[in-house]
Design an enzyme around this catalytic site. Structure first.
Site, PDB file in Angstrom:
ATOM      1  N   TRP A  54       0.823  -1.225   0.000  1.00  0.00           N
ATOM      2  CA  TRP A  54       0.000   0.000   0.000  1.00  0.00           C
ATOM      3  C   TRP A  54       0.849   1.264   0.000  1.00  0.00           C
ATOM      4  O   TRP A  54       0.328   2.361   0.016  1.00  0.00           O
ATOM      5  CB  TRP A  54      -0.952   0.016   1.195  1.00  0.00           C
ATOM      6  CG  TRP A  54      -0.309  -0.379   2.470  1.00  0.00           C
ATOM      7  CD1 TRP A  54       0.349   0.429   3.334  1.00  0.00           C
ATOM      8  CD2 TRP A  54      -0.261  -1.692   3.022  1.00  0.00           C
ATOM      9  NE1 TRP A  54       0.803  -0.304   4.393  1.00  0.00           N
ATOM     10  CE2 TRP A  54       0.443  -1.615   4.233  1.00  0.00           C
ATOM     11  CE3 TRP A  54      -0.751  -2.950   2.610  1.00  0.00           C
ATOM     12  CZ2 TRP A  54       0.683  -2.718   5.041  1.00  0.00           C
ATOM     13  CZ3 TRP A  54      -0.515  -4.035   3.403  1.00  0.00           C
ATOM     14  CH2 TRP A  54       0.197  -3.918   4.606  1.00  0.00           C
ATOM     15  N   GLN A  83      -6.000  -3.963  14.018  1.00  0.00           N
ATOM     16  CA  GLN A  83      -5.724  -5.063  14.950  1.00  0.00           C
ATOM     17  C   GLN A  83      -5.167  -6.290  14.242  1.00  0.00           C
ATOM     18  O   GLN A  83      -5.416  -7.423  14.633  1.00  0.00           O
ATOM     19  CB  GLN A  83      -6.992  -5.462  15.704  1.00  0.00           C
ATOM     20  CG  GLN A  83      -7.571  -4.334  16.526  1.00  0.00           C
ATOM     21  CD  GLN A  83      -8.957  -4.633  17.022  1.00  0.00           C
ATOM     22  OE1 GLN A  83      -9.476  -5.713  16.826  1.00  0.00           O
ATOM     23  NE2 GLN A  83      -9.564  -3.681  17.669  1.00  0.00           N
ATOM     24  N   CYS A 124      13.260   9.176  24.582  1.00  0.00           N
ATOM     25  CA  CYS A 124      12.302   8.226  25.149  1.00  0.00           C
ATOM     26  C   CYS A 124      12.455   8.169  26.668  1.00  0.00           C
ATOM     27  O   CYS A 124      13.461   7.675  27.180  1.00  0.00           O
ATOM     28  CB  CYS A 124      12.535   6.852  24.536  1.00  0.00           C
ATOM     29  SG  CYS A 124      11.449   5.592  25.206  1.00  0.00           S
ATOM     30  N   GLU A 174      -5.681   0.589   5.589  1.00  0.00           N
ATOM     31  CA  GLU A 174      -5.927   0.935   6.994  1.00  0.00           C
ATOM     32  C   GLU A 174      -7.063   0.095   7.576  1.00  0.00           C
ATOM     33  O   GLU A 174      -7.006  -0.325   8.726  1.00  0.00           O
ATOM     34  CB  GLU A 174      -6.237   2.427   7.141  1.00  0.00           C
ATOM     35  CG  GLU A 174      -5.040   3.329   6.941  1.00  0.00           C
ATOM     36  CD  GLU A 174      -3.926   3.052   7.960  1.00  0.00           C
ATOM     37  OE1 GLU A 174      -4.208   2.593   9.066  1.00  0.00           O
ATOM     38  OE2 GLU A 174      -2.752   3.283   7.607  1.00  0.00           O
ATOM     39  N   TYR A 212     -12.166 -10.986   8.003  1.00  0.00           N
ATOM     40  CA  TYR A 212     -12.411  -9.537   7.930  1.00  0.00           C
ATOM     41  C   TYR A 212     -13.813  -9.240   7.411  1.00  0.00           C
ATOM     42  O   TYR A 212     -13.997  -8.317   6.625  1.00  0.00           O
ATOM     43  CB  TYR A 212     -11.432  -8.869   6.963  1.00  0.00           C
ATOM     44  CG  TYR A 212      -9.968  -9.064   7.233  1.00  0.00           C
ATOM     45  CD1 TYR A 212      -9.481  -9.174   8.527  1.00  0.00           C
ATOM     46  CD2 TYR A 212      -9.063  -9.102   6.181  1.00  0.00           C
ATOM     47  CE1 TYR A 212      -8.129  -9.334   8.765  1.00  0.00           C
ATOM     48  CE2 TYR A 212      -7.703  -9.250   6.407  1.00  0.00           C
ATOM     49  CZ  TYR A 212      -7.241  -9.378   7.700  1.00  0.00           C
ATOM     50  OH  TYR A 212      -5.913  -9.526   7.927  1.00  0.00           O
ATOM     51  N   TYR A 242      -9.531   6.971  14.137  1.00  0.00           N
ATOM     52  CA  TYR A 242      -8.151   6.694  13.735  1.00  0.00           C
ATOM     53  C   TYR A 242      -8.032   6.578  12.210  1.00  0.00           C
ATOM     54  O   TYR A 242      -7.156   7.201  11.585  1.00  0.00           O
ATOM     55  CB  TYR A 242      -7.603   5.408  14.400  1.00  0.00           C
ATOM     56  CG  TYR A 242      -6.405   4.935  13.623  1.00  0.00           C
ATOM     57  CD1 TYR A 242      -5.221   5.665  13.677  1.00  0.00           C
ATOM     58  CD2 TYR A 242      -6.502   3.858  12.741  1.00  0.00           C
ATOM     59  CE1 TYR A 242      -4.136   5.310  12.884  1.00  0.00           C
ATOM     60  CE2 TYR A 242      -5.427   3.494  11.957  1.00  0.00           C
ATOM     61  CZ  TYR A 242      -4.242   4.227  12.035  1.00  0.00           C
ATOM     62  OH  TYR A 242      -3.191   3.888  11.242  1.00  0.00           O
ATOM     63  N   SER A 297     -11.982 -14.041  17.812  1.00  0.00           N
ATOM     64  CA  SER A 297     -11.312 -13.101  18.721  1.00  0.00           C
ATOM     65  C   SER A 297     -12.111 -12.877  19.999  1.00  0.00           C
ATOM     66  O   SER A 297     -11.544 -12.598  21.040  1.00  0.00           O
ATOM     67  CB  SER A 297     -11.057 -11.770  18.013  1.00  0.00           C
ATOM     68  OG  SER A 297     -12.261 -11.255  17.522  1.00  0.00           O
ATOM     69  N   CYS A 329      17.333   1.699  18.579  1.00  0.00           N
ATOM     70  CA  CYS A 329      16.241   2.656  18.353  1.00  0.00           C
ATOM     71  C   CYS A 329      16.815   4.041  18.029  1.00  0.00           C
ATOM     72  O   CYS A 329      17.630   4.572  18.788  1.00  0.00           O
ATOM     73  CB  CYS A 329      15.354   2.734  19.593  1.00  0.00           C
ATOM     74  SG  CYS A 329      14.039   3.957  19.427  1.00  0.00           S
ATOM     75  N   CYS A 339      10.069  -0.740  18.317  1.00  0.00           N
ATOM     76  CA  CYS A 339       9.478  -0.577  19.651  1.00  0.00           C
ATOM     77  C   CYS A 339       8.385  -1.627  19.830  1.00  0.00           C
ATOM     78  O   CYS A 339       7.212  -1.316  19.967  1.00  0.00           O
ATOM     79  CB  CYS A 339       8.922   0.841  19.802  1.00  0.00           C
ATOM     80  SG  CYS A 339       8.541   1.260  21.505  1.00  0.00           S
TER      81      CYS A 339
HETATM   82  S1  SF4 Z   1      13.978   3.533  23.193  1.00  0.00           S
HETATM   83 FE1  SF4 Z   1      11.829   3.893  23.654  1.00  0.00          FE
HETATM   84  S2  SF4 Z   1      10.881   4.189  21.659  1.00  0.00           S
HETATM   85 FE2  SF4 Z   1      12.859   3.253  21.305  1.00  0.00          FE
HETATM   86  S3  SF4 Z   1      12.447   1.051  21.250  1.00  0.00           S
HETATM   87 FE3  SF4 Z   1      13.004   1.548  23.360  1.00  0.00          FE
HETATM   88  S4  SF4 Z   1      11.066   1.924  24.364  1.00  0.00           S
HETATM   89 FE4  SF4 Z   1      10.667   2.047  22.184  1.00  0.00          FE
END
Ligand code: SF4
Length: 403
Positions: A34, A52, A218, A47, A92, A130, A313, A212, A202
């Protein structure tokens, strides 16, 4: 809010987060189907299918869907059964029905195009807040925050929000924090980058904080021994369990099937007659009662064909399967949306996953050689009418499927 108060709010995210995240996304974004262009129709379908649902699970169904219905108009012109058939197996069904209903509305009210505002998008069937925000930002660059499950998780950890993100107060708090760093020049890319970070880095239980790109911003990473404790999750309540009996009635080589009402659970799908086993009732008694209640047909002698289990579900089900034969379909008119179909005809209709399993069980019983997972789906294997007797197959294992 004054700059002084903002600066003292521990949930305020640093402005440097935005360019770092966007740069990471440009390099690491996956080539998902997409993302080939910014066609609002494809973004909308994606979307809806991704709600989920993991990307790997949704991607093949997205391809099938847009190949079968490449435009809003093509989707609006398709029958409900055609649309449901395309998503059969994924569960779905409600989403597919809503997509078609919305496509019909789009052709009559918007000339076959999607509107660009969140407010207009949200009036379409199946489009919640959303999805409306995601379409508006990804397809039309509307500067609005769109947080799905991945984005919520990331935002919760960035801001170290200890609240339950299912509460609207917490959701609004997270959205405010993200809105402050949302770039007006690329709101869609930023929203998508948050989703991507949540999906690939994450992760829910084992975030890859060491790699990350935004760990500097963070709070969960900097302040907690284990960032994965956020967001706080409430324990799931056990899913209800339903015991039901189904009857595969063979009338001269055709099976009696019925269509479920369009709205509600598994709406519009075809299944064998049957229903819940009442307290104090045996499965066979329930099968006989349900057949006459639903169809007016008094059951012929029934043979037990085993138990099929399936996990949706929101509930789990065990279906006690019975079969019976009539020399030919009764002449009387069938009540409701019921019909006699050949096994090949049933393979062309959309059916719930549990009904697929019932058919597979009958196949195993009558052929005595196929094995679960050997491709004995009704759309892959020529089906035979059920025959009595045969080897009893191994019990199907329940698998979780989203409705
Ligand atoms: S640093 Fe924070 S945002 Fe990055 S992976 Fe770890 S918990 Fe997630």
């Amino acid at each position: 809010m004054s700059a002084l108060v903002r600066a003292s709010d521990p949930r305020t995210l640093p402005a440097s987060l935005t360019p770092v995240l966007l740069t990471w996304f440009r390099t690491h974004r996956r080539a998902l189907p997409w993302r080939r262009n910014r066609d609002p129709y494809r973004i909308w379908v994606a979307e809806v299918l991704l709600q989920q649902t993991r990307v790997a699970q949704a991607a093949p169904y997205f391809d099938r869907f847009v190949r079968a219905f490449p435009t809003v108009t093509a989707l609006a012109q398709a029958s409900e059964a055609e649309v449901l058939k395309i998503v059969e197996g994924a569960g779905y069904y409600a989403r597919a029905r809503h997509l078609r209903e919305a496509a019909i509305e789009l052709t009559t009210q918007y000339g076959g195009s999607l509107p660009s505002t969140v407010a207009e998008l949200q009036t379409l069937p199946g489009v919640g807040e959303y999805i409306a925000r995601a379409i508006a930002s990804l397809a039309f660059d509307v500067p609005t925050v769109a947080l799905e499950a991945n984005g919520v998780r990331v935002a919760t950890r960035w801001t170290r929000d200890e609240g339950d993100p299912r509460s609207s107060t917490v959701r609004r708090r997270l959205e405010r924090a993200i809105a402050a760093v949302l770039p007006r020049s690329a709101p869609g890319a930023f929203n998508e980058a948050m989703m991507e970070l949540g999906e690939t880095v994450c992760r829910p239980r084992a975030p890859l904080c060491r790699v990350c790109p935004v760990s500097f911003a963070c709070r969960a990473y900097r302040e907690l021994p284990d960032p994965s404790v956020l967001p706080h999750r409430r324990a799931r309540s056990p899913r209800p369990h339903v015991r039901a009996a189904v009857i595969v009635l063979d009338g001269g080589g055709r099976w009696l099937v019925q269509r479920r009402p369009s709205s509600g659970l598994l709406g519009g799908l075809f299944e064998f007659p049957g229903g819940k086993i009442e307290p104090g009732e045996t499965p066979r008694e329930a099968a006989q009662r349900e057949l006459v209640e639903e169809t007016g047909i008094v059951a012929p002698p029934l043979s037990a064909r085993g138990v099929v289990r399936h996990a949706y579900s929101h509930f789990t089900v065990e279906l006690h399967v019975f079969s019976g034969s009539l020399p030919r379909p009764p002449r009387r008119r069938l009540r409701g949306d019921r019909r006699w179909v050949t096994p090949a005809g049933l393979a062309r209709l959309p059916v719930p996953k549990a009904t697929e399993k019932v058919v597979r069980r009958l196949m195993l019983g009558s052929l005595g050689r196929a094995s679960p997972g050997s491709g004995s789906r009704p759309d892959r294997t020529p089906l035979s009418p059920p025959s009595e007797g045969g080897r009893r197959p191994a019990r199907s294992r329940a698998r979780r499927t989203e409705l």
